[in-house]
Write a protein that holds these residues in place. Structure first.
Motif, mmCIF file in Angstrom:
data_model
loop_
_atom_site.group_PDB
_atom_site.id
_atom_site.type_symbol
_atom_site.label_atom_id
_atom_site.label_comp_id
_atom_site.label_asym_id
_atom_site.label_seq_id
_atom_site.Cartn_x
_atom_site.Cartn_y
_atom_site.Cartn_z
ATOM 1 N N UNK A 85 25.799 28.368 -37.100
ATOM 2 C CA UNK A 85 25.406 27.142 -36.400
ATOM 3 C C UNK A 85 24.173 27.427 -35.565
ATOM 4 N N UNK A 86 23.138 26.608 -35.747
ATOM 5 C CA UNK A 86 21.916 26.737 -34.957
ATOM 6 C C UNK A 86 22.096 25.956 -33.660
ATOM 7 N N UNK A 87 21.902 26.608 -32.522
ATOM 8 C CA UNK A 87 22.199 25.956 -31.249
ATOM 9 C C UNK A 87 21.384 24.694 -30.993
ATOM 10 N N UNK A 88 20.074 24.656 -31.264
ATOM 11 C CA UNK A 88 19.350 23.401 -30.990
ATOM 12 C C UNK A 88 19.746 22.270 -31.924
ATOM 13 N N UNK A 89 20.331 22.577 -33.073
ATOM 14 C CA UNK A 89 20.861 21.528 -33.946
ATOM 15 C C UNK A 89 22.213 21.058 -33.420
ATOM 16 N N UNK A 90 23.030 22.005 -32.952
ATOM 17 C CA UNK A 90 24.356 21.660 -32.445
ATOM 18 C C UNK A 90 24.271 20.920 -31.113
ATOM 19 N N UNK A 91 23.248 21.245 -30.321
ATOM 20 C CA UNK A 91 23.063 20.626 -28.998
ATOM 21 C C UNK A 91 21.624 20.111 -28.931
ATOM 22 N N UNK A 92 21.349 18.936 -29.507
ATOM 23 C CA UNK A 92 19.966 18.437 -29.600
ATOM 24 C C UNK A 92 19.266 18.312 -28.252
ATOM 25 N N UNK A 93 20.009 18.030 -27.176
ATOM 26 C CA UNK A 93 19.378 17.876 -25.861
ATOM 27 C C UNK A 93 18.818 19.189 -25.323
ATOM 28 N N UNK A 94 19.144 20.302 -25.992
ATOM 29 C CA UNK A 94 18.619 21.605 -25.578
ATOM 30 C C UNK A 94 17.244 21.889 -26.175
ATOM 31 N N UNK A 95 16.841 21.136 -27.190
ATOM 32 C CA UNK A 95 15.671 21.494 -27.992
ATOM 33 C C UNK A 95 14.410 21.735 -27.163
ATOM 34 N N UNK A 96 14.210 20.980 -26.089
ATOM 35 C CA UNK A 96 12.999 21.134 -25.294
ATOM 36 C C UNK A 96 13.016 22.368 -24.401
#
Length: 410
Positions: free
Chosen positions: A232-243
């Motif tokens: 599991x890719x973390x920025x995909x699992x938690x989209x609000x983290x991407x920035x």
């Protein structure tokens, strides 16, 4: 008779010949063990090496042919953009969406000289002196050194085999201070092979968002997972983290391309631009021939990867079974990468060939001297009392090496 006049060098105050910053860096333990094993084999000793973290397979032919063709292209005989070939940056963005479901733009991709450069440049772009980085241990040897080189302070969170080497949100929170800026997250893990389940990836990502932390996630082993484990890719699992997330990856492990030295980092455009500026002064562009090979790799299918993964899975089950047959060794089953990380604390202090190793480092030395088996001691990864064995070597060599360990440690 007058005294001899001292030279300027002799009369000057004692000065450091090497800077404190660089002088404090230790040699890569994994590369050192691999180099020693190769030197002993060159001298005629039948050493079995479990030290190197690289596939024993050749790079697939279609990738090599792409490099051969690139050698004949005049445009690749010249400088290209420091941030990477535009077509490769575009392909990495497409591959990231294909493999992890994470959508990024080519401008968010920086092509680097292997994953190590990506890791250092990411930390250099994010950290100011004194900023803290939470680093779950056991950790790959390069992580803390890259953090220190970038002026940061690694803060270890120690895990062990009782939790499958997985750090909990509670452990991470206990390590957080007002100086914490970044969490280093690695799944699948080197050296333990641990793979975080998606629900734990999501929980850790939400915790990072809640506290305004950055996350650097290393996804180099994304395709090497086994059994019921899933990447599991973390920025995909938690989209609000991407920035506030930087992803590090590369072709080395997936496509058996460790020597080609092509990696990348993905992140917010301002961070990628800062890292690209650094790279423009440090190395300029990655070798164009290697970039052409990487382009062929990431745009091709994953058939060769599947064949390698099948072999690694077979070896994984063999090495875990054989290690657990040694009295005093406890080896959880790794779910990813290609490493076993057994606890050998039950062997420490025991008499072995007239010696009583007190540390895993001493035990590793004994294994090399008495059994001609090269392993990396846990001290290199921040946890004493363990050994790391790569099972990215031939089946026969793997069985021979662990059999020697069984005979010696029996």
């Amino acid at each position: 008779m007058s005294a001899a006049i001292p030279s300027p060098a002799e009369s000057a105050p004692t000065a450091r010949r090497v800077s404190t910053r660089v002088g404090a860096i230790s040699e890569s333990a994994t590369l050192a063990v691999d180099a020693k094993a190769k030197a002993l084999r060159a001298a005629g000793r039948p050493v079995v090496g479990f030290g190197a973290g690289e596939p024993d397979f050749p790079t697939p032919d279609y990738i090599v042919e792409a490099a051969v063709a690139a050698c004949r292209e005049p445009r690749f005989h010249r400088y290209t953009p420091a941030g990477g070939l535009p077509e490769l940056r575009e392909a990495v963005a497409a591959k990231t969406l294909r493999d992890s479901g994470y959508r990024v733009e080519p401008a968010q991709v920086l092509i680097t000289n292997g994953g190590k450069q990506a890791i250092y440049e990411a930390f250099a772009a994010l950290l100011d002196p004194g900023d803290e980085v939470i680093v779950p241990a056991p950790y790959w040897t390069t992580y803390p050194e890259s953090i220190r080189l970038a002026g940061g302070v690694p803060v270890e969170v120690v895990t062990d085999e009782t939790t499958g080497y997985l750090a909990s949100v509670e452990q991470l929170e206990a390590a957080r201070t007002e100086r914490t800026k970044v969490l280093l997250f690695v799944s699948p893990s080197n050296p333990t092979g641990a793979v975080y389940p998606r629900e734990q990836v999501e929980a850790i990502g939400r915790w990072a968002v809640e506290h305004g932390l950055w996350v650097l996630t290393d996804e180099i082993y994304e395709h090497l997972v086994y059994g019921d484990a899933r990447f599991s890719s973390m920025p995909e699992a938690v989209p609000e983290l991407a920035e506030r997330c930087v992803v590090v990856n590369g072709v080395a492990k997936t496509y058996a391309m460790t020597g080609w030295r092509v990696g990348w980092l993905i992140g917010p455009k301002d961070v990628v631009k800062a890292a690209a500026n650094l790279q423009s002064h440090a190395t300029s562009n990655v070798s164009n021939v290697a970039q052409a090979a990487a382009l062929s790799a990431v745009t091709g299918d994953l058939e060769a990867v599947a064949a390698m993964r099948e072999a690694f899975d077979r070896r994984r089950r063999t090495i875990v079974r054989m290690l657990n047959e040694i009295d005093g060794v406890t080896c959880p089953e790794p779910e990813g990468a290609f490493y076993a990380y057994p606890s050998v604390r039950g062997l420490l202090g025991r008499e072995i060939r007239g010696r009583r190793p007190a540390t895993s480092m001493e035990l590793a030395g004994l294994l090399l001297e008495e059994a001609e088996v090269a392993v990396v001691p846990g001290e290199a990864f921040g946890t004493e009392g363990y050994l790391r064995l790569s099972y990215a070597l031939g089946d026969d060599d793997l069985v021979e090496g662990v059999s020697r360990m069984q005979k010696l440690l029996g």
